[in-house]
Design an enzyme around this catalytic site. Structure first.
Site, PDB file in Angstrom:
ATOM      1  N   HIS A   1       0.831  -1.204   0.000  1.00 58.60           N
ATOM      2  CA  HIS A   1       0.000   0.000   0.000  1.00 58.60           C
ATOM      3  C   HIS A   1       0.869   1.258   0.000  1.00 58.60           C
ATOM      4  O   HIS A   1       2.076   1.191   0.249  1.00 58.60           O
ATOM      5  CB  HIS A   1      -0.896   0.019   1.247  1.00 58.60           C
ATOM      6  CG  HIS A   1      -2.065  -0.909   1.154  1.00 58.60           C
ATOM      7  ND1 HIS A   1      -1.954  -2.271   1.405  1.00 58.60           N
ATOM      8  CD2 HIS A   1      -3.370  -0.693   0.828  1.00 58.60           C
ATOM      9  CE1 HIS A   1      -3.150  -2.828   1.245  1.00 58.60           C
ATOM     10  NE2 HIS A   1      -4.023  -1.895   0.888  1.00 58.60           N
TER      11      HIS A   1
ATOM     12  N   LYS B   1      -0.677   4.879   4.959  1.00 62.28           N
ATOM     13  CA  LYS B   1      -1.557   3.958   5.696  1.00 62.28           C
ATOM     14  C   LYS B   1      -0.983   3.756   7.104  1.00 62.28           C
ATOM     15  O   LYS B   1       0.209   3.538   7.256  1.00 62.28           O
ATOM     16  CB  LYS B   1      -1.610   2.628   4.937  1.00 62.28           C
ATOM     17  CG  LYS B   1      -2.625   1.642   5.450  1.00 62.28           C
ATOM     18  CD  LYS B   1      -2.727   0.460   4.472  1.00 62.28           C
ATOM     19  CE  LYS B   1      -3.659  -0.618   5.008  1.00 62.28           C
ATOM     20  NZ  LYS B   1      -5.024  -0.140   5.226  1.00 62.28           N
TER      21      LYS B   1
END
Lengths: 259, 259, 259, 259
Positions: free
Chosen positions: D144, D148
């Protein structure tokens, strides 16, 4: 990896390997010999009479021979009540129809003909077909060692066929493609309406990627066969399951509970 | 990411963007405005007179226009002592030769013409050329969105050219390939002796994989451009470096210290 | 793949393999025997006296033994004017310093100690270090067969070290990471400031991916070693080049013209 | 991509979007407005009374709000006979049980709660669970953007859970792993017995790879979500299907005919 049916586990699995001297045959002989629940009772080469497997008390035949003799081998097995697992190519629709007729007279006998014994490859193709209904774009890239003489691979052609059937059944149109200028054929082959690209690279064995794309996302299904060992779990799954599946099964998919 | 030369940091970098209303132009205007060490002094569209950049006190020109007007823009910049970073295509050998002549009269001015501003893409191509001397096999797969009209991509063609030059210089022969049967062209295009495959898939932007293979091993160099943002670090690197590199540089490689 | 120096090609390359009975040794014996420009003159196991390589007229030694005896083997080679290519691990800074001292008295002798003979792996690590200067983010994923007892791999640790040195030299800070909640350690190991992830998977051999990311783009450098065959081109390159590079070279990089 | 049921096509699909001002909400408003067979009749923000969707004649509610108000929104929809598609998180077992009770009194109403609207992601997880029965080794790598805050991702945790259930049901033991030395945690997290690795890299959005390995082969299932657009086909599929599936469906899988 699925547990064998109870019927299979009570009957011993006594395996005769036909084509035991070939490349696949040698791997299979070893894999059967090492499996605790299987017994290797005979290894036959092309010069050996088929009667030898009966003399050895085989319950199952593993046919890894050549298209010229495979139908005869399987017919002999069926007539004698032996279950057969077949990895030989060349089983056309017509040959399979004739085998089905023969099996009708031996309703307790099971035969599995598998064009591909790799569990991973068979799963990847099945997943590709399932997913292809949900994405506007799909293409296939197959990659093999550079000593291969044909392109694309048989597996890629079969995968393209499965994808085409799934999309046609779901009413999905062709993958979008605005290409107007491709003088050298970089866009590859069109197989059943699906683009297929063939890479040949020293160091590789047999690999396939199915790329599926939609707005903002991509799904990639990749299978790598590094070695012929990759086919042995499928061969063993076939031998362990065939007795519990009378009649003819075509493709290992039938034994993989793909719903 | 490399620190700017001291010469560059003492002179202010006052940037005029030509083609500011185009897709790349809008990204570049924002990137220049946000860079703490750069000052955006003018944004010009096709209707604006070039004089405006002089009035605004620009020291650097970023040309993101069209092939028809780019040579004239750059000539104007050079004549007025402005450094230029150029992302417009169409700069043929001949146009570059004429620009070199003009720069001979302005030995303090630097110009960078970059067919590709993605640092990652330029590095990947350079690495591919370097590695291709050491592997028997090499192929290229480029993957783009399906609205692209030409195949293969310009970047893939340039990468194939760099690879071909490197291999020819090192005495490496063609990639091995035993294919004798490929009725539908699955093996793709042959560009400067290198196989190039073009995938078109909804969801993708601009991606390239160079696969290099030898006995028992594979090296894969993959670049993904997900967004035009990918070009901004290269644009900024160009603007920060061009004043310290008088004369014409062709390709961002020249500024990447690739040894 | 690079042509040998003229000095190398005039002298015959007569190779003695030490550790010829080990796994790497057996591959190397075959590779040397099959190379048209190399001559295999001796194969020694642990019980064989080193004198045998002199009796066989060896000009080069290939040491594929164990850390306990490798320094002694190489010392013997150097004292007798033989060039040495060494694939044995355990060559600490201290051992290498002592070897350099010894080589000072034999200025015509070349020694290559290579922690990794895979050309692809060495290139991938070098490219990773070069690229890591230009991207804010970098992480390493190494993947091996599940019989490996240590994690991460030595190659991943060396790659992380090269990356850290390159970034520190270029003034690049740590990769951005907003993680505040990672109760089970999913973010992996931190080696010299670089995240390293170790996958163990049946079917794999030795694989490594370096992922580099910046706004809107990603560069992936992947190396796959499918088989020990992958190390043979590096072994042969070492044997062909070592005579023309007097003194000690540490790492195959030194022979790859990486600029 | 599957044709809507006849029941669905005769009733008009009049959609009210709740949470229309959020990031997902804005994408959804556009997607609904552009779909030829859907009608956008209301866009509600947090300050708007729910009554507005009744006034606008909505037949379907798309809830993209926050966990605090989603249960109340869905209850209102059900009580008024509107079908609901819900992308809000926080629907615990207990909340779902209470919703099922409520739906028992409105047997004609359908509700879909989908933790993930990406068709590709849902397919990839389902395929992973199916395949994991057939391979000794399985690991997950999720990748990701570096903003995050939690690791591993919720999708990776759910995928690990599905894999664990499938393996336990099929009697498959843990993945083989000989690691005895891993001082820095390179082997990642263990989630339901499955190794999960979390990569954070600038340039990426949301990506997941499930690696499955057996002797001589590997199957890789990779999903890339480049953009929130990726969730829109799943949202539309939900809106088109929910009226024909009375009661509560949890997970988009239920609508994907995964057999």
């Amino acid at each position: 990896m699925t547990a064998p049916d109870s019927s299979t586990s009570t009957d011993p699995i006594r395996v005769a390997v036909l084509g035991a001297g070939g490349k696949m045959g040698r791997y299979a002989v070893q894999a059967v010999a090492e499996a605790p629940d299987l017994e290797l009772v005979a290894e036959l080469g092309s010069a050996d009479p088929l009667q030898r497997m009966l003399d050895a008390g085989a319950s199952h035949v593993l046919d890894l021979t050549v298209p010229q003799v495979s139908p005869e081998n399987v017919a002999f097995a069926v007539e004698n009540g032996l279950h057969a697992v077949v990895g030989t190519s060349g089983w056309s629709d017509e040959r399979r129809a004739r085998l089905r007729d023969r099996l009708a007279d031996h309703p307790e006998v099971g035969v599995l003909i598998a064009p591909n014994f790799s569990v991973g490859s068979v799963l990847a193709s099945a997943f590709a077909a399932q997913a292809a209904k949900h994405f506007p774009s799909v293409e296939i890239i197959e990659m093999h060692h550079p000593d291969k003489v044909d392109a694309p691979s048989g597996t890629a052609v079969r995968t393209a066929g499965l994808i085409a059937d799934a999309r046609s059944g779901a009413g999905v149109g062709p993958s979008p493609d605005a290409t107007t200028h491709d003088p050298d054929g970089a866009r590859g082959a069109l197989v059943d309406g699906v683009r297929v690209h063939a890479v040949r690279l020293r160091g590789l064995e047999a690999h396939q990627e199915v790329l599926l794309g939609g707005p903002g996302e991509q799904l990639v299904l990749r299978h790598d066969a590094f070695d012929r060992k990759a086919y042995m779990p499928g061969v063993l799954l076939g031998l362990r399951t065939v007795a519990s599946r009378p009649g003819l099964a075509y493709g290992l998919d039938a034994y993989l509970d793909l719903g």
